[in-house]
Write a protein that holds these residues in place. Structure first.
Motif, PDB file in Angstrom:
ATOM      1  N   ASN A 207       5.783 -60.490 -58.997  1.00  0.00           N
ATOM      2  CA  ASN A 207       5.170 -61.264 -57.916  1.00  0.00           C
ATOM      3  C   ASN A 207       6.151 -62.331 -57.434  1.00  0.00           C
ATOM      4  OD1 ASN A 207       3.641 -63.869 -57.101  1.00  0.00           O
ATOM      5  ND2 ASN A 207       2.105 -62.257 -56.859  1.00  0.00           N
TER       6      ASN A 207
ATOM      7  N   GLU B 139      -1.748 -66.098 -69.517  1.00  0.00           N
ATOM      8  CA  GLU B 139      -1.801 -64.634 -69.503  1.00  0.00           C
ATOM      9  C   GLU B 139      -1.738 -64.098 -68.079  1.00  0.00           C
ATOM     10  OE1 GLU B 139      -4.678 -61.009 -71.110  1.00  0.00           O
ATOM     11  OE2 GLU B 139      -4.782 -63.003 -72.025  1.00  0.00           O
ATOM     12  N   ARG B 140      -2.476 -64.738 -67.163  1.00  0.00           N
ATOM     13  CA  ARG B 140      -2.447 -64.307 -65.764  1.00  0.00           C
ATOM     14  C   ARG B 140      -1.048 -64.470 -65.179  1.00  0.00           C
ATOM     15  NH1 ARG B 140      -3.926 -60.802 -62.047  1.00  0.00           N
ATOM     16  NH2 ARG B 140      -4.199 -61.708 -59.969  1.00  0.00           N
ATOM     17  N   LEU B 141      -0.398 -65.567 -65.512  1.00  0.00           N
ATOM     18  CA  LEU B 141       0.956 -65.786 -65.014  1.00  0.00           C
ATOM     19  C   LEU B 141       1.890 -64.686 -65.492  1.00  0.00           C
ATOM     20  CD1 LEU B 141       2.897 -68.338 -63.816  1.00  0.00           C
ATOM     21  CD2 LEU B 141       3.768 -67.966 -66.119  1.00  0.00           C
ATOM     22  N   CYS B 142       1.797 -64.336 -66.786  1.00  0.00           N
ATOM     23  CA  CYS B 142       2.671 -63.292 -67.333  1.00  0.00           C
ATOM     24  C   CYS B 142       2.402 -61.948 -66.665  1.00  0.00           C
ATOM     25  CB  CYS B 142       2.484 -63.191 -68.844  1.00  0.00           C
ATOM     26  SG  CYS B 142       3.150 -64.598 -69.774  1.00  0.00           S
ATOM     27  N   GLU B 143       1.132 -61.631 -66.432  1.00  0.00           N
ATOM     28  CA  GLU B 143       0.791 -60.373 -65.767  1.00  0.00           C
ATOM     29  C   GLU B 143       1.439 -60.301 -64.385  1.00  0.00           C
ATOM     30  OE1 GLU B 143      -3.425 -60.528 -65.645  1.00  0.00           O
ATOM     31  OE2 GLU B 143      -3.706 -59.616 -67.627  1.00  0.00           O
ATOM     32  N   LEU B 144       1.319 -61.372 -63.616  1.00  0.00           N
ATOM     33  CA  LEU B 144       1.881 -61.392 -62.264  1.00  0.00           C
ATOM     34  C   LEU B 144       3.405 -61.344 -62.289  1.00  0.00           C
ATOM     35  CD1 LEU B 144      -0.465 -64.050 -60.616  1.00  0.00           C
ATOM     36  CD2 LEU B 144      -0.469 -61.577 -60.198  1.00  0.00           C
TER      37      LEU B 144
ATOM     38  N   TRP C   1      -1.851 -71.541 -63.023  1.00  0.00           N
ATOM     39  CA  TRP C   1      -2.256 -70.265 -63.600  1.00  0.00           C
ATOM     40  C   TRP C   1      -2.487 -70.429 -65.101  1.00  0.00           C
ATOM     41  CZ3 TRP C   1       2.048 -70.576 -60.336  1.00  0.00           C
ATOM     42  CH2 TRP C   1       1.978 -69.843 -59.143  1.00  0.00           C
ATOM     43  N   GLU C   2      -3.422 -69.670 -65.653  1.00  0.00           N
ATOM     44  CA  GLU C   2      -3.504 -69.550 -67.098  1.00  0.00           C
ATOM     45  C   GLU C   2      -2.354 -68.658 -67.554  1.00  0.00           C
ATOM     46  OE1 GLU C   2      -4.324 -69.194 -71.091  1.00  0.00           O
ATOM     47  OE2 GLU C   2      -4.319 -67.379 -69.856  1.00  0.00           O
TER      48      GLU C   2
ATOM     49  N   THR D  68      -8.689 -67.812 -64.742  1.00  0.00           N
ATOM     50  CA  THR D  68      -7.325 -67.291 -64.663  1.00  0.00           C
ATOM     51  C   THR D  68      -6.424 -68.214 -63.854  1.00  0.00           C
ATOM     52  OG1 THR D  68      -7.868 -65.984 -62.699  1.00  0.00           O
ATOM     53  CG2 THR D  68      -8.117 -64.910 -64.852  1.00  0.00           C
ATOM     54  N   HIS D  69      -7.024 -69.071 -63.048  1.00  0.00           N
ATOM     55  CA  HIS D  69      -6.247 -70.035 -62.270  1.00  0.00           C
ATOM     56  C   HIS D  69      -7.165 -71.198 -61.889  1.00  0.00           C
ATOM     57  CE1 HIS D  69      -8.092 -67.430 -59.175  1.00  0.00           C
ATOM     58  NE2 HIS D  69      -8.178 -68.552 -58.486  1.00  0.00           N
TER      59      HIS D  69
END
Length: 244
Positions: free
Chosen positions: A87, A77-82, A74-75, A62-63
């Protein structure tokens, strides 16, 4: 046609950063207009792991820290989630004025910056600020003084949150506040005065929330559409199918 990642050895994390970064920038003091002669160069980025890697039991990271010093990625998808959670670090990353690399996917991500912004920034920025203030107060009790650099950045963050809530726009460069903030970093401003500034900025952010132009919620469907299209294009690329 590229080799199929699902049938070959998984790439090393640093390879994902090197070969699949879609957006990279400089963050930290340099992006905030607070750099001095001894400031580090903090680099941040977002990479898109090839879709076939998600078909394995072992998923892509994820990172990734590195491979260079002061580098973090960040990958997607993880970036979009945060970012959808407002964040502070991620939202600021998407607004850096110091872009070092961006491709078509990265440009589409940057065009989505407004979709991530919502009134949740008040909650997320405030929560982060409260945690940082507690750490400063612990330093004061333990060592007799706070970490002045951290105090400076907390004031900067509180100012950014207030202005974002007031205007609906996130601006990183501190502009005319550079010298007053650097005076805090040098320890030239009494701690009581720093606390007074923090309290005032927090109160102004609370007031700005009542009239903010920001929407109640982030535009999650728009962000998800972007993510799905990006994953689909990646899958087709490695399968050799028609892209759209």
């Amino acid at each position: 046609m590229p080799s199929d990642p699902a049938r070959s050895a998984p790439p090393a994390p640093e390879t994902l950063v090197r070969d699949h970064t879609v957006y990279a920038c400089v963050m930290g003091s340099r992006a905030f207009g607070l750099a001095t002669g001894d400031s580090d160069t903090d680099r941040r980025g977002v990479f898109v792991a090839p879709t076939p890697l998600f078909w394995r039991f072992e998923k892509p990271p994820t990172h990734v820290e590195g491979p260079a010093d002061e580098q973090f990625s960040w990958e997607l998808e993880r970036l979009c989630e945060l970012a959808l959670r407002a964040n502070p670090n991620v939202l600021e990353f998407l607004h850096s004025p110091l872009v070092e690399h961006v491709d078509d996917t990265g440009r589409e991500l940057l065009a989505l910056r407004g979709a991530f912004l919502s009134r949740d920034v008040h909650r997320s920025f405030t929560r982060y600020a409260v945690g940082q203030r507690r750490k400063l107060e612990t330093d004061l009790r333990t060592h007799g003084a706070p970490r002045w650099k951290h105090a400076m950045h907390l004031l900067r963050l509180l100012t950014s949150a207030r202005d974002l809530l007031r205007t609906g726009a996130l601006t990183l460069d501190v502009g005319e506040q550079r010298e007053p903030l650097l005076a805090v970093k040098r320890g030239e401003v009494p701690w009581d005065e720093v606390l007074t500034r923090m309290d005032r900025l927090s109160a102004e952010a609370d007031e700005a929330l009542l009239r903010t132009p920001l929407p109640k919620n982030a535009d999650r469907p728009r962000v998800e559409d972007f993510l799905v299209r990006t994953r689909h294009a990646s899958a087709l690329r490695y399968q050799g199918g028609p892209q759209r």
